[in-house]
Design an enzyme around this catalytic site. Structure first.
Site, PDB file in Angstrom:
ATOM      1  N   ASP A 100      -6.345  -7.101   3.947  1.00  0.00           N
ATOM      2  CA  ASP A 100      -7.491  -6.469   3.273  1.00  0.00           C
ATOM      3  C   ASP A 100      -8.393  -7.545   2.675  1.00  0.00           C
ATOM      4  O   ASP A 100      -9.611  -7.550   2.866  1.00  0.00           O
ATOM      5  CB  ASP A 100      -6.971  -5.527   2.182  1.00  0.00           C
ATOM      6  CG  ASP A 100      -8.100  -4.828   1.433  1.00  0.00           C
ATOM      7  OD1 ASP A 100      -9.045  -4.367   2.089  1.00  0.00           O
ATOM      8  OD2 ASP A 100      -8.031  -4.770   0.185  1.00  0.00           O
ATOM      9  N   ASP A 122      -2.826 -18.048   0.473  1.00  0.00           N
ATOM     10  CA  ASP A 122      -3.835 -18.699  -0.375  1.00  0.00           C
ATOM     11  C   ASP A 122      -4.511 -19.836   0.387  1.00  0.00           C
ATOM     12  O   ASP A 122      -5.730 -20.005   0.356  1.00  0.00           O
ATOM     13  CB  ASP A 122      -3.220 -19.188  -1.700  1.00  0.00           C
ATOM     14  CG  ASP A 122      -1.973 -20.047  -1.527  1.00  0.00           C
ATOM     15  OD1 ASP A 122      -1.394 -20.062  -0.414  1.00  0.00           O
ATOM     16  OD2 ASP A 122      -1.566 -20.708  -2.503  1.00  0.00           O
ATOM     17  N   LYS A 141       3.310 -15.330   2.181  1.00  0.00           N
ATOM     18  CA  LYS A 141       3.625 -16.190   1.038  1.00  0.00           C
ATOM     19  C   LYS A 141       5.149 -16.390   1.022  1.00  0.00           C
ATOM     20  O   LYS A 141       5.848 -15.919   0.118  1.00  0.00           O
ATOM     21  CB  LYS A 141       3.152 -15.535  -0.273  1.00  0.00           C
ATOM     22  CG  LYS A 141       1.655 -15.630  -0.527  1.00  0.00           C
ATOM     23  CD  LYS A 141       1.194 -17.003  -0.998  1.00  0.00           C
ATOM     24  CE  LYS A 141       1.613 -17.276  -2.435  1.00  0.00           C
ATOM     25  NZ  LYS A 141       1.166 -18.648  -2.851  1.00  0.00           N
ATOM     26  N   TYR A 155       0.822  -1.213   0.000  1.00  0.00           N
ATOM     27  CA  TYR A 155       0.000   0.000   0.000  1.00  0.00           C
ATOM     28  C   TYR A 155       0.859   1.268   0.000  1.00  0.00           C
ATOM     29  O   TYR A 155       0.421   2.319  -0.468  1.00  0.00           O
ATOM     30  CB  TYR A 155      -0.920   0.035   1.230  1.00  0.00           C
ATOM     31  CG  TYR A 155      -2.237  -0.665   1.044  1.00  0.00           C
ATOM     32  CD1 TYR A 155      -2.292  -2.014   0.722  1.00  0.00           C
ATOM     33  CD2 TYR A 155      -3.436   0.028   1.191  1.00  0.00           C
ATOM     34  CE1 TYR A 155      -3.500  -2.660   0.563  1.00  0.00           C
ATOM     35  CE2 TYR A 155      -4.657  -0.617   1.032  1.00  0.00           C
ATOM     36  CZ  TYR A 155      -4.685  -1.958   0.718  1.00  0.00           C
ATOM     37  OH  TYR A 155      -5.886  -2.592   0.560  1.00  0.00           O
ATOM     38  N   ASP A 204     -12.233  -9.243   4.230  1.00  0.00           N
ATOM     39  CA  ASP A 204     -13.506  -9.238   3.490  1.00  0.00           C
ATOM     40  C   ASP A 204     -14.100 -10.640   3.465  1.00  0.00           C
ATOM     41  O   ASP A 204     -15.305 -10.840   3.620  1.00  0.00           O
ATOM     42  CB  ASP A 204     -13.311  -8.762   2.043  1.00  0.00           C
ATOM     43  CG  ASP A 204     -13.611  -7.279   1.879  1.00  0.00           C
ATOM     44  OD1 ASP A 204     -13.444  -6.535   2.858  1.00  0.00           O
ATOM     45  OD2 ASP A 204     -14.002  -6.854   0.770  1.00  0.00           O
TER      46      ASP A 204
HETATM   47  C1  IPM Z   1     -10.457  -1.420   3.782  1.00  0.00           C
HETATM   48  C2  IPM Z   1     -10.716  -0.788   2.440  1.00  0.00           C
HETATM   49  C3  IPM Z   1      -9.584   0.177   2.108  1.00  0.00           C
HETATM   50  C4  IPM Z   1      -8.306  -0.633   1.991  1.00  0.00           C
HETATM   51  C5  IPM Z   1      -9.798   1.040   0.857  1.00  0.00           C
HETATM   52  C6  IPM Z   1     -11.075   1.839   0.952  1.00  0.00           C
HETATM   53  C7  IPM Z   1      -8.620   1.945   0.609  1.00  0.00           C
HETATM   54  O1  IPM Z   1     -10.893  -1.760   1.469  1.00  0.00           O
HETATM   55  O2  IPM Z   1     -10.312  -0.679   4.770  1.00  0.00           O
HETATM   56  O3  IPM Z   1     -10.445  -2.647   3.856  1.00  0.00           O
HETATM   57  O4  IPM Z   1      -8.000  -1.187   0.936  1.00  0.00           O
HETATM   58  O5  IPM Z   1      -7.604  -0.706   3.003  1.00  0.00           O
HETATM   59 MG    MG Z   2     -10.955  -3.763   2.239  1.00  0.00          MG
END
Ligand code: IPM
Ligand code: MG
Length: 369
Positions: A250, A226, A194, A143, A254
């Site tokens: 990240d 993975d 990884k 990032y 999710d």
């Molecule tokens: C998160 C989001 C952010 C990230 C975006 C909005 C920049 O997806 O906080 O998980 O990638 O960190």
């Molecule tokens: Mg995210």
């Protein structure tokens, strides 16, 4: 009594302002019923800041965030700002906040509340009782790594470059937080990278092993990212704490979010290092994004943001009692059958974002009576 705690609200874009309104309701409730009073301030971040101030995070807003005892953020971004230059994009404002405040430890707990076990995309027995914590490194890795950018080669082709970069110090500090958190939980930690492909993975594994020697009572396992993604949907209850880098964190968070029924249920805390007085900078935000498709329709699920507020009470203000109260009120309103569209199930009552906020206060009233 928590007076004079400076709290900065940054509602942001999309559904951010709607979900933040429900937190305000709970803040008022805390003030009136629990004598927990905040010194509140509010400012712009993300697309709305671009529209009004020309950039997604101004220096003044950043200074306010650095001086606050805690920051609560809604969400940033939306298609309206897709064409904006990368350095002032809504997401750039959020990344700058994280980086400048040095919020390296991002806690993303994924817990399945009994009432929602059926709402998960996995079979109920795989997720019921699930309680895992993803600890994501938040201020380094790909990032922020340099060099990065787009260049045009002599032959006219375009080349894009991102750099995945980590120092041993950066890995060590996030691993230590992970081991400390695991010590207060089920004493199990998965370090995820990884190492089979990436140099940063090799270093990550080496540092994790070293730090682990200081925590002999914690069970450390190494896992490739993975495989971790696969294991999360195969047998999620094998995990307690997962510690991983910025990008893998990240993605995996999710994935873990969906196990709980909806991205709309997941809170997060981003913490910096403690100074000599024990104070640490902190930002709390839901894991979900700005959901522009439903923004302004009063359909959003405010529970992730309300739980983020509860995490703030717990981690920034040591107010376990009121954090637990919000958690229990959430369970109670779900048991009453109230659902926003993202967690709707057969036979339940479909309600709006503001309805959930009001119902939470009613449940808080009952609990505090
Ligand atoms: C998160 C989001 C952010 C990230 C975006 C909005 C920049 O997806 O906080 O998980 O990638 O960190
Ligand atoms: Mg995210």
């Amino acid at each position: 009594m928590l007076s004079n705690k400076r709290l900065l609200l940054l509602p942001g874009d999309g559904i951010g302002p709607e979900v933040m309104n429900e937190v305000r309701r709970v803040i008022d409730w805390m003030d009136q019923r629990r004598h927990v009073t905040f010194d509140l301030d509010e400012d712009l971040v993300g697309g709305i800041a671009i529209d009004n101030k020309g950039t997604s995070l101004t220096d003044e807003t950043l200074a306010k965030a650095m001086n606050a005892d805690a920051v609560l953020l809604g969400a940033v971004g939306g298609p309206k700002w897709d064409g904006v230059a990368r350095d002032i994009r809504p997401e750039a404002g959020l990344l700058k906040l994280r980086k400048e405040m040095d919020l390296f430890a991002n806690l993303r707990p994924a817990t399945v509340l009994p009432a929602l076990a059926e709402a998960s995309s996995l079979k109920e027995h795989l997720v019921s009782g699930l309680d895992i914590l993803i600890l994501r490194e938040l201020t380094s890795g790909v990032y922020f790594g340099t060099p990065r950018g787009l260049t045009e080669n002599a032959d006219g082709t375009i080349e894009a470059l991102d750099s995945q970069r980590y120092t041993s110090e950066e890995i060590e500090r996030i691993m230590r937080v992970g081991f400390e958190l695991a010590g207060k939980r089920n004493k199990k930690i998965h370090s995820v990278e990884k190492a089979n492909v990436m140099e940063t993975g090799v270093l990550w594994r080496r540092v994790a092993t070293e730090v682990g020697k200081d925590f002999p009572d914690i069970d450390l396992e190494h896992m490739y990212a993975d495989n971790c993604a696969m294991q999360l949907v195969r047998e999620p209850k094998q995990f307690d704490v997962i510690v991983t880098d910025n990008l893998f964190g990240d993605i995996l968070s999710d994935c873990a979010a969906m196990l709980t029924g909806s991205l709309g249920m997941l809170p997060s805390a981003s913490l910096g290092a403690a100074d000599e007085s024990g104070r640490r900078m902190a930002l709390y935000e839901p894991v979900h994004g700005s959901a522009p498709d439903i923004a302004g329709e009063n359909k959003a699920n405010p529970l992730a943001t309300l739980q983020s507020f509860a995490m703030m009470l717990r981690y920034s203000f040591d107010d376990v009692e009121n954090a637990d109260l919000i958690h229990q009120a959430t369970i109670n309103l779900l048991n009453r059958g109230l659902r926003t569209p993202d967690i709707m199930q057969n036979g339940k009552e479909l309600v709006s974002c503001s309805h959930i906020g009001k119902a939470l206060c009613e449940e808080l009233d009952k609990l505090a009576a």
